[in-house]
Design a protein around this motif. Structure first.
Motif, PDB file in Angstrom:
ATOM      1  N   THR A 134       0.848  -1.200   0.000  1.00 25.29           N
ATOM      2  CA  THR A 134       0.000   0.000   0.000  1.00 25.29           C
ATOM      3  C   THR A 134       0.880   1.245   0.000  1.00 25.29           C
ATOM      4  O   THR A 134       0.783   2.072  -0.912  1.00 25.29           O
ATOM      5  CB  THR A 134      -0.979  -0.012   1.184  1.00 25.29           C
ATOM      6  OG1 THR A 134      -1.833  -1.151   1.055  1.00 25.29           O
ATOM      7  CG2 THR A 134      -1.849   1.252   1.207  1.00 25.29           C
ATOM      8  N   ILE A 135       1.742   1.379   1.002  1.00 29.87           N
ATOM      9  CA  ILE A 135       2.716   2.485   0.998  1.00 29.87           C
ATOM     10  C   ILE A 135       4.117   1.906   0.864  1.00 29.87           C
ATOM     11  O   ILE A 135       4.472   0.968   1.578  1.00 29.87           O
ATOM     12  CB  ILE A 135       2.702   3.299   2.307  1.00 29.87           C
ATOM     13  CG1 ILE A 135       1.332   3.898   2.592  1.00 29.87           C
ATOM     14  CG2 ILE A 135       3.727   4.440   2.234  1.00 29.87           C
ATOM     15  CD1 ILE A 135       1.314   4.774   3.828  1.00 29.87           C
ATOM     16  N   PHE A 136       4.901   2.464  -0.028  1.00 26.10           N
ATOM     17  CA  PHE A 136       6.348   2.254  -0.034  1.00 26.10           C
ATOM     18  C   PHE A 136       6.993   3.534   0.469  1.00 26.10           C
ATOM     19  O   PHE A 136       6.347   4.577   0.524  1.00 26.10           O
ATOM     20  CB  PHE A 136       6.854   1.958  -1.452  1.00 26.10           C
ATOM     21  CG  PHE A 136       6.228   0.743  -2.076  1.00 26.10           C
ATOM     22  CD1 PHE A 136       6.187  -0.462  -1.383  1.00 26.10           C
ATOM     23  CD2 PHE A 136       5.690   0.798  -3.341  1.00 26.10           C
ATOM     24  CE1 PHE A 136       5.607  -1.589  -1.956  1.00 26.10           C
ATOM     25  CE2 PHE A 136       5.102  -0.324  -3.925  1.00 26.10           C
ATOM     26  CZ  PHE A 136       5.069  -1.515  -3.233  1.00 26.10           C
ATOM     27  N   SER A 137       8.265   3.490   0.802  1.00 27.52           N
ATOM     28  CA  SER A 137       8.917   4.738   1.163  1.00 27.52           C
ATOM     29  C   SER A 137       8.991   5.624  -0.079  1.00 27.52           C
ATOM     30  O   SER A 137       9.529   5.224  -1.112  1.00 27.52           O
ATOM     31  CB  SER A 137      10.312   4.488   1.733  1.00 27.52           C
ATOM     32  OG  SER A 137      10.881   5.741   2.098  1.00 27.52           O
ATOM     33  N   ILE A 138       8.413   6.813   0.030  1.00 22.43           N
ATOM     34  CA  ILE A 138       8.314   7.810  -1.061  1.00 22.43           C
ATOM     35  C   ILE A 138       7.527   7.253  -2.258  1.00 22.43           C
ATOM     36  O   ILE A 138       7.669   7.712  -3.383  1.00 22.43           O
ATOM     37  CB  ILE A 138       9.709   8.352  -1.501  1.00 22.43           C
ATOM     38  CG1 ILE A 138      10.618   8.562  -0.295  1.00 22.43           C
ATOM     39  CG2 ILE A 138       9.575   9.651  -2.274  1.00 22.43           C
ATOM     40  CD1 ILE A 138      10.143   9.626   0.691  1.00 22.43           C
ATOM     41  N   GLY A 139       6.694   6.251  -1.992  1.00 28.85           N
ATOM     42  CA  GLY A 139       5.899   5.707  -3.085  1.00 28.85           C
ATOM     43  C   GLY A 139       4.643   5.038  -2.571  1.00 28.85           C
ATOM     44  O   GLY A 139       4.299   5.116  -1.382  1.00 28.85           O
ATOM     45  N   CYS A 140       3.958   4.381  -3.495  1.00 29.19           N
ATOM     46  CA  CYS A 140       2.810   3.557  -3.120  1.00 29.19           C
ATOM     47  C   CYS A 140       2.686   2.457  -4.158  1.00 29.19           C
ATOM     48  O   CYS A 140       3.313   2.523  -5.213  1.00 29.19           O
ATOM     49  CB  CYS A 140       1.519   4.375  -3.058  1.00 29.19           C
ATOM     50  SG  CYS A 140       0.851   4.821  -4.664  1.00 29.19           S
ATOM     51  N   GLY A 141       1.873   1.457  -3.836  1.00 26.27           N
ATOM     52  CA  GLY A 141       1.705   0.349  -4.766  1.00 26.27           C
ATOM     53  C   GLY A 141       0.950   0.788  -6.015  1.00 26.27           C
ATOM     54  O   GLY A 141       0.212   1.774  -6.004  1.00 26.27           O
ATOM     55  N   GLU A 247      -3.693  11.272 -10.826  1.00 29.36           N
ATOM     56  CA  GLU A 247      -2.789  11.846 -11.831  1.00 29.36           C
ATOM     57  C   GLU A 247      -1.325  11.510 -11.497  1.00 29.36           C
ATOM     58  O   GLU A 247      -0.547  11.130 -12.382  1.00 29.36           O
ATOM     59  CB  GLU A 247      -2.998  13.366 -11.904  1.00 29.36           C
ATOM     60  CG  GLU A 247      -1.972  14.113 -12.748  1.00 29.36           C
ATOM     61  CD  GLU A 247      -1.977  13.724 -14.224  1.00 29.36           C
ATOM     62  OE1 GLU A 247      -2.983  13.166 -14.695  1.00 29.36           O
ATOM     63  OE2 GLU A 247      -0.959  13.986 -14.915  1.00 29.36           O
ATOM     64  N   ILE A 248      -0.971  11.622 -10.209  1.00 29.53           N
ATOM     65  CA  ILE A 248       0.419  11.327  -9.816  1.00 29.53           C
ATOM     66  C   ILE A 248       0.731   9.849 -10.077  1.00 29.53           C
ATOM     67  O   ILE A 248       1.785   9.491 -10.617  1.00 29.53           O
ATOM     68  CB  ILE A 248       0.667  11.680  -8.335  1.00 29.53           C
ATOM     69  CG1 ILE A 248       0.450  13.181  -8.104  1.00 29.53           C
ATOM     70  CG2 ILE A 248       2.081  11.285  -7.909  1.00 29.53           C
ATOM     71  CD1 ILE A 248       0.444  13.569  -6.632  1.00 29.53           C
ATOM     72  N   ARG A 249      -0.227   8.999  -9.728  1.00 37.05           N
ATOM     73  CA  ARG A 249      -0.020   7.548  -9.924  1.00 37.05           C
ATOM     74  C   ARG A 249       0.108   7.219 -11.421  1.00 37.05           C
ATOM     75  O   ARG A 249       0.938   6.397 -11.807  1.00 37.05           O
ATOM     76  CB  ARG A 249      -1.177   6.804  -9.263  1.00 37.05           C
ATOM     77  CG  ARG A 249      -1.064   5.292  -9.158  1.00 37.05           C
ATOM     78  CD  ARG A 249       0.158   4.792  -8.441  1.00 37.05           C
ATOM     79  NE  ARG A 249       1.091   4.203  -9.361  1.00 37.05           N
ATOM     80  CZ  ARG A 249       2.226   3.579  -9.012  1.00 37.05           C
ATOM     81  NH1 ARG A 249       2.577   3.444  -7.738  1.00 37.05           N
ATOM     82  NH2 ARG A 249       3.022   3.089  -9.925  1.00 37.05           N
ATOM     83  N   GLU A 250      -0.713   7.862 -12.260  1.00 35.34           N
ATOM     84  CA  GLU A 250      -0.617   7.661 -13.717  1.00 35.34           C
ATOM     85  C   GLU A 250       0.769   8.065 -14.226  1.00 35.34           C
ATOM     86  O   GLU A 250       1.378   7.388 -15.054  1.00 35.34           O
ATOM     87  CB  GLU A 250      -1.665   8.517 -14.453  1.00 35.34           C
ATOM     88  CG  GLU A 250      -3.097   8.108 -14.202  1.00 35.34           C
ATOM     89  CD  GLU A 250      -3.591   7.099 -15.223  1.00 35.34           C
ATOM     90  OE1 GLU A 250      -2.909   6.911 -16.237  1.00 35.34           O
ATOM     91  OE2 GLU A 250      -4.663   6.504 -14.977  1.00 35.34           O
TER      92      GLU A 250
END
Ligand code: ZN
Ligand code: FE
Length: 255
Positions: A134-141, A247-250
């Motif tokens: 679900t959350i990565f460091s400075i990211g997400c799945g 939008e960020i995830r895209e």
């Protein structure tokens, strides 16, 4: 007695994790990307596996379960969503349920989006959050089964946890996540500080996790989609957090 937590690599970039209760000897693995590194870590510590806490059904999180269960006869706890195929499950859990690992208590939070069945485990007294993909460091799945609003709600649920919570996640993706986050927030001082720290850790061959949730709130662009400057940076000033997050995830998917 506080829990002991061990983090180690599995497969190419998955984290394996163990949480051990010294008072009772109970030990849980969070997910089972593969059996051998989990067994090696247990043997190094002289611990016996009593539990596996499964976060979601993807192969890189469950494919070590059968071998571990055969060896240790451990209890396997998994999401209640039975549509997702996970072998050898003993206990199904949903939002608000708790799981005891000896005297340690894990709270279950449903955090769908990456998959529909994804759950996270929070050990409040240990200040430890296992958020898997679900959350990565400075990211997400990647949002594979759910929708962007669903994933954004899951991120908000985890963001609401205390700043001093240590975040453990499913993959070592931090460096590439930082490279991407800097394209959106090049002037974020906390992000730049994290970039410098991660560069040092990677150069020394060390994992970049765990990290503090409070630090992620300041530097992880995916947790910051409802901040005006982030919305503006992706050309969506005034839009909802869920839209900006999408939008960020895209953009990350295309990066
Ligand atoms: Zn996954
Ligand atoms: Fe994964």
């Amino acid at each position: 007695m506080p829990a002991e937590i061990r983090l180690f690599m599995c497969l190419s970039d998955n984290f394996g994790a163990l949480i051990h209760d010294p008072a009772t000897g109970a030990t849980a693995a969070i997910d089972a990307p593969e059996a051998a590194p989990v067994i090696a870590e247990l043997e190094r510590e002289g611990w016996t596996l009593t539990d596996i806490l499964v976060t979601h059904h993807h192969a890189d999180h469950v494919q070590g379960i059968s071998e571990l269960k055969q060896k240790y006869r451990c209890r396997v706890t998994a999401p209640h969503d039975k549509a997702a195929p996970i072998a050898d499950v003993d206990v199904r859990v949903k939002e608000g349920d708790t799981v005891k690992i000896g005297n340690l208590v894990a709270r279950v939070l449903e955090t769908p989006g990456h998959t529909l069945d994804h759950i996270s485990y929070v050990f409040d007294s240990e200040k430890a959050l296992f958020a898997a993909d679900t959350i990565f460091s400075i990211g997400c799945g990647r949002v594979i089964e759910g929708t962007y609003p669903m994933m954004w709600d899951s991120l908000l649920k985890l963001r609401a946890l205390p700043d001093d919570m240590r975040l453990y996640c499913g993959h070592e993706y931090t460096q590439s996540n930082i490279n991407f986050a800097l394209t959106i927030e090049p002037d974020n001082a906390d992000l730049k500080a994290r970039a410098a720290e991660v560069e040092q850790l990677r150069a020394a061959g060390k994992p970049t996790l765990p990290t503090l949730l409070g630090d992620e709130k300041k530097a992880n662009v995916f947790l910051r989609a409802d901040i005006a400057s982030v919305a503006a940076a992706v050309g969506l000033a005034g839009k909802s957090g869920a839209e900006v997050f999408g939008e960020i995830r895209e953009r990350k998917n295309r990066s």
